[in-house]
Motif scaffolding. Structure first.
Motif, mmCIF file in Angstrom:
data_model
loop_
_atom_site.group_PDB
_atom_site.id
_atom_site.type_symbol
_atom_site.label_atom_id
_atom_site.label_comp_id
_atom_site.label_asym_id
_atom_site.label_seq_id
_atom_site.Cartn_x
_atom_site.Cartn_y
_atom_site.Cartn_z
ATOM 1 N N TRP A 110 0.820 -1.215 0.000
ATOM 2 C CA TRP A 110 0.000 0.000 0.000
ATOM 3 C C TRP A 110 0.856 1.267 0.000
ATOM 4 C CZ3 TRP A 110 -4.631 -0.583 -1.622
ATOM 5 C CH2 TRP A 110 -5.272 -1.814 -1.430
ATOM 6 N N ILE A 111 2.091 1.165 0.451
ATOM 7 C CA ILE A 111 3.013 2.309 0.365
ATOM 8 C C ILE A 111 3.256 2.654 -1.095
ATOM 9 C CG2 ILE A 111 5.413 3.035 0.754
ATOM 10 C CD1 ILE A 111 5.318 1.542 3.414
ATOM 11 N N HIS A 112 3.430 1.612 -1.926
ATOM 12 C CA HIS A 112 3.659 1.838 -3.361
ATOM 13 C C HIS A 112 2.384 2.332 -4.046
ATOM 14 C CE1 HIS A 112 7.381 -0.075 -2.486
ATOM 15 N NE2 HIS A 112 6.844 -1.256 -2.273
ATOM 16 N N PHE A 113 1.233 1.833 -3.596
ATOM 17 C CA PHE A 113 -0.047 2.301 -4.144
ATOM 18 C C PHE A 113 -0.247 3.780 -3.819
ATOM 19 C CE2 PHE A 113 -4.663 2.945 -3.954
ATOM 20 C CZ PHE A 113 -5.033 2.466 -5.201
ATOM 21 N N SER A 114 0.093 4.155 -2.589
ATOM 22 C CA SER A 114 -0.014 5.560 -2.172
ATOM 23 C C SER A 114 0.883 6.454 -3.034
ATOM 24 C CB SER A 114 0.384 5.697 -0.703
ATOM 25 O OG SER A 114 0.514 7.048 -0.333
ATOM 26 N N THR A 115 2.078 5.966 -3.338
ATOM 27 C CA THR A 115 3.028 6.738 -4.151
ATOM 28 C C THR A 115 2.498 6.944 -5.562
ATOM 29 O OG1 THR A 115 4.815 5.740 -2.860
ATOM 30 C CG2 THR A 115 5.443 6.897 -4.864
ATOM 31 N N ILE A 116 1.787 5.957 -6.110
ATOM 32 C CA ILE A 116 1.188 6.088 -7.442
ATOM 33 C C ILE A 116 0.201 7.257 -7.462
ATOM 34 C CG2 ILE A 116 -0.267 4.986 -9.194
ATOM 35 C CD1 ILE A 116 0.718 2.261 -8.082
ATOM 36 N N ILE A 117 -0.619 7.338 -6.427
ATOM 37 C CA ILE A 117 -1.687 8.342 -6.376
ATOM 38 C C ILE A 117 -1.168 9.720 -5.978
ATOM 39 C CG2 ILE A 117 -3.947 8.924 -5.398
ATOM 40 C CD1 ILE A 117 -3.906 6.348 -7.076
ATOM 41 N N PHE A 118 -0.331 9.763 -4.931
ATOM 42 C CA PHE A 118 0.057 11.047 -4.336
ATOM 43 C C PHE A 118 1.513 11.449 -4.597
ATOM 44 C CE2 PHE A 118 -3.203 9.079 -1.583
ATOM 45 C CZ PHE A 118 -4.223 10.005 -1.760
ATOM 46 N N GLY A 119 2.302 10.552 -5.156
ATOM 47 C CA GLY A 119 3.710 10.867 -5.415
ATOM 48 C C GLY A 119 4.602 10.633 -4.212
ATOM 49 N N THR A 120 4.004 10.237 -3.075
ATOM 50 C CA THR A 120 4.774 9.967 -1.854
ATOM 51 C C THR A 120 3.946 9.059 -0.943
ATOM 52 O OG1 THR A 120 6.002 10.990 -0.025
ATOM 53 C CG2 THR A 120 3.892 11.967 -0.599
ATOM 54 N N ASP A 121 4.546 8.580 0.134
ATOM 55 C CA ASP A 121 3.847 7.695 1.074
ATOM 56 C C ASP A 121 2.979 8.515 2.031
ATOM 57 O OD1 ASP A 121 3.015 5.728 2.823
ATOM 58 O OD2 ASP A 121 4.940 5.595 3.864
ATOM 59 N N THR A 122 1.659 8.358 1.923
ATOM 60 C CA THR A 122 0.726 9.084 2.805
ATOM 61 C C THR A 122 -0.088 8.122 3.679
ATOM 62 O OG1 THR A 122 -1.029 9.078 1.134
ATOM 63 C CG2 THR A 122 0.483 10.960 1.117
ATOM 64 N N THR A 123 0.317 6.851 3.744
ATOM 65 C CA THR A 123 -0.491 5.828 4.418
ATOM 66 C C THR A 123 -0.710 6.115 5.904
ATOM 67 O OG1 THR A 123 1.519 4.484 4.712
ATOM 68 C CG2 THR A 123 0.132 3.971 2.821
ATOM 69 N N SER A 124 0.212 6.864 6.524
ATOM 70 C CA SER A 124 0.069 7.147 7.962
ATOM 71 C C SER A 124 -1.144 8.032 8.256
ATOM 72 C CB SER A 124 1.332 7.825 8.503
ATOM 73 O OG SER A 124 1.562 9.048 7.834
ATOM 74 N N GLY A 125 -1.698 8.672 7.215
ATOM 75 C CA GLY A 125 -2.866 9.531 7.412
ATOM 76 C C GLY A 125 -4.147 8.958 6.839
ATOM 77 N N TRP A 126 -4.128 7.718 6.356
ATOM 78 C CA TRP A 126 -5.312 7.120 5.734
ATOM 79 C C TRP A 126 -6.375 6.770 6.782
ATOM 80 C CZ3 TRP A 126 -3.748 3.209 1.308
ATOM 81 C CH2 TRP A 126 -3.087 3.924 0.302
ATOM 82 N N SER A 127 -7.653 6.946 6.389
ATOM 83 C CA SER A 127 -8.754 6.606 7.288
ATOM 84 C C SER A 127 -9.989 6.236 6.479
ATOM 85 C CB SER A 127 -9.086 7.779 8.211
ATOM 86 O OG SER A 127 -10.204 7.493 9.014
ATOM 87 N N ILE A 128 -10.630 5.114 6.855
ATOM 88 C CA ILE A 128 -11.895 4.678 6.248
ATOM 89 C C ILE A 128 -12.931 4.548 7.366
ATOM 90 C CG2 ILE A 128 -13.088 2.812 5.034
ATOM 91 C CD1 ILE A 128 -10.495 2.152 3.611
ATOM 92 N N LEU A 129 -14.066 5.189 7.196
ATOM 93 C CA LEU A 129 -15.172 5.131 8.172
ATOM 94 C C LEU A 129 -14.724 5.503 9.589
ATOM 95 C CD1 LEU A 129 -16.835 1.781 6.959
ATOM 96 C CD2 LEU A 129 -17.539 4.131 6.415
#
Length: 501
Positions: A110-129
């Motif tokens: 998911w770090i690599h997926f985040s980089t595809i979308i945002f250009g960097t790792d933003t996983t530490s701020g992800w939130s669902i529901l």
């Protein structure tokens, strides 16, 4: 006519060398090595290639040729040489290492997926529901693991198509890194961001690798970077003029791998200053590839005269492309490894070892076992993501337990090679080690290399006061061995009962 067609399908020198290369070489090992040791990783890669990669590849080549009619891979080899119980312990531990790798990679992808979308790792701020980032990533990883199993059970033809995309992605990352480094080097008139001299070749810039034991322990990382060479055992029989072509192809492929890693580490030094880029607390083994390639993009943009603002945008897009390549690479690898280690474990061992319909093979795949494996993966993910800090520490212990267990099968395989050579009842259609003396020397050297690597890895934490980590690394192989012995004892009891009926 049929003979001509068959001969065309035989592997020649160059395709065999490329197969060795694609089976073993993984670009992320380059920035990881640079993070841990800088240029000082180079001598250890060379040493590990000479004392492990090449001689061990020749060993498994002989195993593969001798047992080419057997379906069980590692289990079949060990069973024929030293007996079924030893063989089962070996392959079970080998499989556990891959299982933990799948769990770790399902999370880190998911770090690599985040980089595809945002250009960097933003996983530490992800939130669902309204869930926190740990719970969110856990949920996403569980969904991904289920999807992975669903795709993998659709058949080998689907798997081959997906893994081929992963192979192309690996090539793309390498091209971007090496071509970018060359342009930066030329534009900078030979300047290297990380100074290169005899001292930097011998001493790591990483404070964690300042002691003699920590430096020596790096050989374990180098051995793992060469892992996967055992897959070439299956193509000895498909190699044209195998007696001559196979050793040449393995040697050529191994040299290309070693040179590729070495040149890659030099390339990292061209555009990365260790203290300036990699000394931060947030840099780790998962995100270091993205961070270094982002930095390469910025350096490349400024080298060709782009402005600071444009260079940042360019860097971000390089990060996205690398993130995409890494995502596809790991996705392809996950598809492959979600079935291949399990298939070898199930297909090679007696069906009575496995309860219910776990041993069934449908469409060439152990589909029932794959879904049970998926349940295990989801179970561990739930524990880690929902259990808080205590669960996270539990999983850290699980990783420590598999650190040594992952390389132990190599010790088992290499240590019995001399016994294999002396067993005249085993037909050996393909021979590289011509004499018992050379067989004994290389058996000792390869086995000692992996044992030495494991010993240094185990004692390294203890020397810094972390005795608990050292204990867990010892406990891992012991626990997995006990589990496999108990499973085998259950099998023996079943067989004994059947005989008395």
């Amino acid at each position: 006519m049929s003979e001509n067609i068959k001969s065309k399908k035989k592997l020649t020198l160059i395709p065999l060398s490329l197969m060795v290369l694609t089976s073993v070489f993984m670009f992320p090992n380059v920035p990881r090595a640079f993070l841990l040791m800088g240029y000082a990783a180079i001598p250890w890669y060379i040493l590990a290639a000479i004392t492990f990669l090449i001689p061990f590849a020749f060993m498994v080549g002989e195993y593969g040729a001798a047992f080419k009619k057997e379906k069980g891979g590692i289990y079949s080899w060990m069973k024929k040489i030293v007996g079924p119980k030893y063989a089962f312990i070996t392959i079970f531990m080998w499989y556990i290492g891959w299982l933990v790798w799948i769990i770790l990679t399902c999370n880190s992808i998911w770090i690599h997926f985040s980089t595809i979308i945002f250009g960097t790792d933003t996983t530490s701020g992800w939130s669902i529901l309204g869930m926190n980032s740990t719970h969110t990533l856990g949920l996403l990883s569980i969904i991904f693991a289920i999807l992975l199993t669903l795709i993998s059970t659709k058949g080998l033809d689907k798997i081959i198509k997906i893994t081929s995309v992963g192979g192309i992605s690996v090539g793309f990352i390498n091209l971007v890194a090496y071509i970018g480094a060359i342009i930066i080097f030329i534009a900078g008139k030979g300047h290297m961001d990380q100074p290169l001299n005899m001292n930097t070749l011998l001493h790591s810039p990483n404070p964690a690798y300042g002691s003699a034991v920590s430096i020596l322990s790096f050989i374990s990382f180098a051995i793992l970077a060469y892992a996967g060479i055992e897959v070439v055992a299956g193509v000895v029989d498909d190699t044209e003029n195998s007696e001559k072509t196979f050793p040449k192809g393995v040697l050529m492929g191994s040299i290309i791998i070693a040179v590729g890693y070495i040149l890659g580490i030099f390339a990292c030094g061209i555009f990365t200053n260790w203290q300036g880029v990699l000394s931060g607390k947030d840099i780790n083994m998962v995100n270091v590839t993205i961070i270094m390639m982002n930095n390469m993009g910025y350096q490349l943009a400024t080298a060709i005269g782009l402005s600071h603002t444009t260079a940042l945008v360019f860097s971000s897009w390089i990060g996205r492309l690398v993130g995409l390549s890494m995502f596809l690479t790991y996705f392809g690898a996950l598809i492959s490894y979600s079935y291949s280690p399990l298939k070898q474990l199930i297909e090679g061992t007696p069906k009575e070892l496995w309860p219910g319909k776990l041993s069934e093979i449908k469409d060439g795949l152990p589909k029932n076992a794959m879904w049970v494996q998926c349940i295990l993966i989801v179970f561990f993910m739930l524990i880690v993501s929902l259990g808080g800090q205590g669960a996270s520490k539990f999983f850290d212990k699980l990783v420590l337990m598999t650190n040594v267990a992952t390389t132990l099968p190599y010790i088992f395989m290499s240590s019995v090679f001399y016994k294999f050579k002396k067993n005249t009842s085993i037909e050996k259609p393909f021979v590289i080690y011509k004499s018992h003396t050379s067989s004994l020397i290389w058996t000792i050297l390869v086995t000692f290399t992996v044992v030495f690597a494991n010993v240094t890895v185990i004692i390294k934490p203890a020397l810094t006061g972390d005795i608990v980590s050292s204990i867990w690394m010892i406990a891992g192989p012991l626990i997995f061995s006990i589990i496999s012995i108990l499973m085998y004892a259950r099998y023996e009891k079943i067989i004994s009962t059947q005989k008395h009926i």
